[in-house]
Design an enzyme around this catalytic site. Structure first.
Site, short mmCIF file in Angstrom:
data_model
loop_
_atom_site.label_atom_id
_atom_site.label_comp_id
_atom_site.label_asym_id
_atom_site.label_seq_id
_atom_site.Cartn_x
_atom_site.Cartn_y
_atom_site.Cartn_z
N CYS A 86 0.80 -1.23 0.00
CA CYS A 86 0.00 0.00 0.00
C CYS A 86 0.83 1.28 0.00
O CYS A 86 0.34 2.33 -0.38
CB CYS A 86 -0.95 -0.01 1.19
SG CYS A 86 -2.02 -1.46 1.26
N HIS A 108 -2.96 7.02 1.91
CA HIS A 108 -3.40 5.75 1.33
C HIS A 108 -4.88 5.56 1.62
O HIS A 108 -5.33 5.71 2.76
CB HIS A 108 -2.59 4.59 1.90
CG HIS A 108 -3.20 3.25 1.62
ND1 HIS A 108 -3.59 2.87 0.35
CD2 HIS A 108 -3.52 2.21 2.44
CE1 HIS A 108 -4.10 1.66 0.40
NE2 HIS A 108 -4.08 1.24 1.66
N ASN A 154 -10.15 0.19 -1.53
CA ASN A 154 -8.71 0.13 -1.28
C ASN A 154 -8.03 -0.47 -2.51
O ASN A 154 -8.17 -1.66 -2.79
CB ASN A 154 -8.44 -0.73 -0.03
CG ASN A 154 -6.97 -0.84 0.32
OD1 ASN A 154 -6.10 -0.57 -0.51
ND2 ASN A 154 -6.69 -1.27 1.54
#
Length: 322
Positions: free
Chosen positions: A113, A248, A278
């Site tokens: 990530c 993020h 995500n």
């Protein structure tokens, strides 16, 4: 040494949209349950005929067009991804081939990530060292390929997409945070918590995504805000002077408290997670590209980019908006 700057951005998502109601027909969940816990309403999911390098190449092509550059102008391609199935050719090599580039250096970076902010730092350092002059930096992931679509705690989180940045040498910006207006790409602050690395995993055959959600939430909301403030300090920018904060896009319940604790009281907070889920390494460049496309951040304004997640790693820098 010369400095570097981001001159253009681009993003791409597959056409298929998976809503919370669609997921409720697949697993024991509901729109209310998902929205209240993670803030996500929709996510884009690619099909088997849309590999990661195709998503990455689409985003890269858009960034190059926005920069007014040809693929042959690029001498370094970095792709941050954790969902590449094949080991070779790498995603970066495949992107270079798809875009008919000349002979760029090609390298994949897997920091999950926080991959994009790591890759952006590598591009900045490479240009400052004189080993490249124009880089294409891409974050691209197909999280749908590694999702366990029977696990309602994780499958509701994940989406597919890619975001790209063109980074070029900036001879007018050689000396870091004391340059008038600040650096094009500020100093990176990066690190990890190795003993907690198993809190986010992509393991097995076939690989599947899993995480210890509560551990990640506690770590992100308590440990990361002071680190993000140090990123601003290294760049010579006060948090209250930030025009935007792009974290993020993991979970709205993480993004909002972390942004608040950073102290960026005047900043636009990227919330692309609501529409995209995500998307791992794609989330930061994709969210930033959308903010710029909508004209929500002025050119030259300071923007905090801060990635975190898998390996319990983190990396952040302040950039000047293209």
């Amino acid at each position: 040494m010369t400095g570097s700057r981001v001159v253009a951005l681009g993003h791409y998502q597959p056409a298929k949209v998976l809503t919370n109601d669609d997921l409720a027909a697949m697993v024991d969940t509901s729109d209310e349950w998902i929205t209240s816990r993670v803030g996500i309403k929709t996510r884009h999911v690619g099909g088997p005929d849309e590999p990661v390098d195709e998503l990455a190449a689409h985003a890269g092509a858009k960034a190059l067009a926005a920069a007014g550059l040809q693929p042959s102008d690029i001498d370094l391609v970095l792709v941050a991804t954790s969902t590449a199935i094949d080991r070779s050719p790498s995603m970066s090599a495949r992107v270079a081939a798809r875009l008919s580039m000349g002979s760029p250096a090609v390298m994949d970076i897997n920091v999950v990530c926080s991959g994009f902010t790591h890759a952006l730092a590598v591009a900045d350092h490479t240009i400052r060292a004189g080993a490249a002059t124009r880089a294409l930096v891409i974050g691209a992931d197909k999280m749908g390929d590694i999702a366990d679509w029977t696990d309602r705690t994780t499958c509701v989180l994940l989406g597919d997409g890619a975001g790209a940045a063109v980074v070029t040498a900036d001879p007018s910006d050689p000396s870091g945070p004391n340059v008038p207006g600040g650096p094009g790409i500020g100093p990176v602050l990066w690190g990890s918590v190795p003993e907690m690395g198993n809190a986010v995993r992509i393991e097995g055959t076939p690989p599947r995504f899993a995480q210890e959600g509560q551990s990640v939430y506690r770590w992100a909301t308590t440990q990361l805000p002071p680190i993000a403030r140090k990123v601003c300090e290294k760049a010579g920018v006060a948090p209250e002077d930030l025009a935007a904060v792009v974290l993020h896009q993991a979970n709205l319940r993480i993004i909002e408290p972390v942004a608040r604790k950073i102290g960026a009281v005047n900043a636009i907070i990227a919330r692309d997670v609501v529409d995209s889920g995500n998307t791992s390494a794609a989330s930061i460049p994709m969210a930033l590209s959308k903010l710029v496309e909508r004209g929500e951040v002025a050119s030259g304004a300071p923007v905090l980019l801060f990635g975190f997640g898998g390996n319990l790693s983190y990396a952040g820098q302040v950039i000047r908006c293209p």
